[in-house]
Scaffold this active site. Structure first.
Site, PDB file in Angstrom:
ATOM      1  N   SER A 153      79.743  39.134  49.106  1.00  0.00           N
ATOM      2  CA  SER A 153      79.826  38.468  50.381  1.00  0.00           C
ATOM      3  C   SER A 153      80.464  39.247  51.238  1.00  0.00           C
ATOM      4  O   SER A 153      80.442  40.558  51.370  1.00  0.00           O
ATOM      5  CB  SER A 153      79.883  37.053  50.395  1.00  0.00           C
ATOM      6  OG  SER A 153      79.489  36.660  51.497  1.00  0.00           O
ATOM      7  N   ASP A 193      77.374  39.729  57.331  1.00  0.00           N
ATOM      8  CA  ASP A 193      78.298  40.180  56.023  1.00  0.00           C
ATOM      9  C   ASP A 193      77.730  41.067  54.880  1.00  0.00           C
ATOM     10  O   ASP A 193      76.614  41.801  55.390  1.00  0.00           O
ATOM     11  CB  ASP A 193      78.957  38.971  55.618  1.00  0.00           C
ATOM     12  CG  ASP A 193      77.850  37.997  54.959  1.00  0.00           C
ATOM     13  OD1 ASP A 193      76.709  38.201  55.460  1.00  0.00           O
ATOM     14  OD2 ASP A 193      78.003  37.181  54.084  1.00  0.00           O
ATOM     15  N   ASP A 199      73.879  36.933  54.238  1.00  0.00           N
ATOM     16  CA  ASP A 199      73.414  35.788  54.302  1.00  0.00           C
ATOM     17  C   ASP A 199      74.051  34.967  55.517  1.00  0.00           C
ATOM     18  O   ASP A 199      73.886  33.858  55.678  1.00  0.00           O
ATOM     19  CB  ASP A 199      73.747  34.772  52.774  1.00  0.00           C
ATOM     20  CG  ASP A 199      75.261  34.742  52.755  1.00  0.00           C
ATOM     21  OD1 ASP A 199      76.089  35.301  53.437  1.00  0.00           O
ATOM     22  OD2 ASP A 199      75.693  34.060  51.920  1.00  0.00           O
ATOM     23  N   ASP A 242      76.194  40.826  52.311  1.00  0.00           N
ATOM     24  CA  ASP A 242      74.985  40.412  51.460  1.00  0.00           C
ATOM     25  C   ASP A 242      74.118  39.700  52.653  1.00  0.00           C
ATOM     26  O   ASP A 242      72.995  39.353  52.267  1.00  0.00           O
ATOM     27  CB  ASP A 242      75.220  39.645  50.442  1.00  0.00           C
ATOM     28  CG  ASP A 242      75.682  38.193  50.871  1.00  0.00           C
ATOM     29  OD1 ASP A 242      76.417  37.911  51.704  1.00  0.00           O
ATOM     30  OD2 ASP A 242      75.550  37.005  49.778  1.00  0.00           O
TER      31      ASP A 242
END
Length: 454
Positions: free
Chosen positions: A94, A237, A241, A239
């Site tokens: 992340s 960020d 999400d 990833d």
């Protein structure tokens, strides 16, 4: 949870999160889900292909068939898992530094594994009770195409596309070299926006900025907004999400403010929203204003998702939830954080009035965040003891849901252990900037003083 923490397993790649470790985790996952198909995706980190190979081998060894999706945002993997009705493993750290990587687990409903299932995986891993398949019953691994397109369509079809397109918006996008670079430019263009980008080449070393989109790292995006006269800036960020924003003047919008603004547009009387103990007074004010309830959980999407599930089972409406780091959930869309969908919902608001005006309605607060790093368990325990001592001596009203949150009426401060990094985090908020600064500094100095006495 011993391994999965607040948001999955994370650590230094090839030191803590090694291929050997990842293979064993995958064997435990395959054992718990009982074989069958399992999807596998990753973000753009340099260590991702290595760890994905190890995870695929571990799953195959316990009889799972692996759908290898390649590099994708975590919410795109969740979209695939839900559509296909299969569990998934995501290789991602992340917002952590480029040196790190990790593992997140998703159920066949597209939602993160609940806490009890994560604990079952940990138990199987600790006992090494793997259901190894006979040599002639091991699984297969195949490359799957089309997951990106499916995800893009799911986001575009779920928002007010015509309203956004009619506003003729210019969106400045900074996916930070992460997985959002593969999908978000197309999503915003299909929503009818003019899109300009920076740091939009997938690159696992993250040369343009760190994966965490905090205000201090968004200089490129702020300049791009001003240079192109964009209506809004969007940053993800690693990833994708999460989504954070920059207004039309090039000023960073805090995640607390964007969450509150999104909640103001989604909540109705009698609804409930869920956030973590890091919640800003902005969201408290919005919930009070619309006569909606607010529930607090420990930090981490896993905890928030679990509480939303409980409320949904009770028939309670939870149209929006999330944390002030840009991680927002719209459970009626999918019970998962989704940076591109969150950004599209924010574009719906910006289509009606400027981003700065959207945020003005939930303004009036100043935030300070800092952290004290530790090296080893002894120093960690010293810092936690110092935090407890500080809380005991404080006149503030204590909430110990996760760490120590002290409410003073005009302000609050929270000190808690990070679930993903060796840090003790400190959060403070007040209507006066000096008050927030003083609270954060006072706690930090108390913790640092304790370590110097060791």
């Amino acid at each position: 949870m011993r391994l999965f923490g607040s948001s999955g397993i994370r650590g230094t790649a090839n030191e803590e999160v090694t291929p050997e470790f990842s293979l064993r985790v995958a064997m435990a996952v395959g054992t718990v889900v009982g074989g069958g198909r399992v999807a596998l995706g990753r973000d753009t980190r340099a260590s991702g292909p290595m760890l994905a190979d190890a995870v695929a081998s571990g799953l195959v060894s316990v009889g799972c068939d692996v759908d290898r999706l390649g590099a994708l945002p975590t919410p795109a993997v969740q979209c695939y898992a839900e559509a296909e009705g299969v569990p998934a493993v995501v290789i991602t750290a992340s917002h952590n530094p480029p040196t790190d990587n990790g593992i997140k687990l998703v159920g066949p409903d597209g939602v993160e594994f609940p806490i009890e299932r994560l604990e079952r995986v940990e138990d199987v891993l600790a006992a090494e009770e793997f259901d190894r398949a006979p040599w002639n019953e091991t699984g297969d691994s195949r490359q799957v195409e089309g997951a990106r397109r499916r995800y893009v369509d799911s986001v575009v079809d779920a928002v007010a596309r015509e309203r956004i397109a009619a506003a003729d918006l210019t969106v400045a996008l900074d996916p930070g070299h992460g997985a959002g670079a593969l999908t978000s430019p197309g999503i915003f263009r299909e929503l009818g926006c003019r899109v300009v980008t920076v740091n939009a080449q997938p690159d696992g070393s993250f040369p343009g900025r760190d994966p965490e989109p905090v205000p201090d790292s968004l200089g490129d995006l702020k300049r791009l907004v001003r240079a192109t006269d964009a209506d809004v800036g969007v940053a993800h960020d690693g990833d994708a999400d999460r989504a954070v924003f920059v207004d039309e003047h090039g000023a960073a919008i805090t995640g607390d403010a964007s969450l509150a603004a999104l909640a103001a547009g989604a909540l109705s009387p009698g609804d409930r929203t869920v956030s973590a103990v890091t919640v800003s007074q902005r969201l408290v004010d919005v919930a009070d204003r619309v006569d909606a309830g607010l529930e607090l959980t420990p930090v981490g999407s896993t905890r928030i998702v679990s509480r939303i599930r409980d409320l949904q089972h009770q028939g309670v409406s939870v149209p929006v939830a999330g944390e002030g780091n840009g991680g927002v959930l719209f459970p009626e869309y999918r019970l998962a954080r989704d940076g591109a969908y969150t950004a599209a919902r924010f574009l719906e608001l910006v289509a009606e009035r400027p981003a700065s005006a959207v945020i003005a309605d939930v303004g009036g607060y100043h935030n300070r965040r800092t952290a004290v790093e530790y090296d080893g368990d002894a120093e960690r325990e010293t810092l936690l003891d110092a935090a407890a001592t500080y809380a005991d001596a404080s006149p503030g009203e204590l909430d110990a849901t996760d760490g120590y949150r002290l409410n003073f009426g005009d302000a609050w401060v929270l000190v808690r252990e990070s679930g993903t990094e060796p840090k003790i985090r400190i959060y403070a908020e007040a209507r006066e900037n000096d008050r927030a600064e003083h609270l954060a500094t006072d706690v930090r100095e108390a913790l640092e003083t304790a370590t110097t006495k060791c």
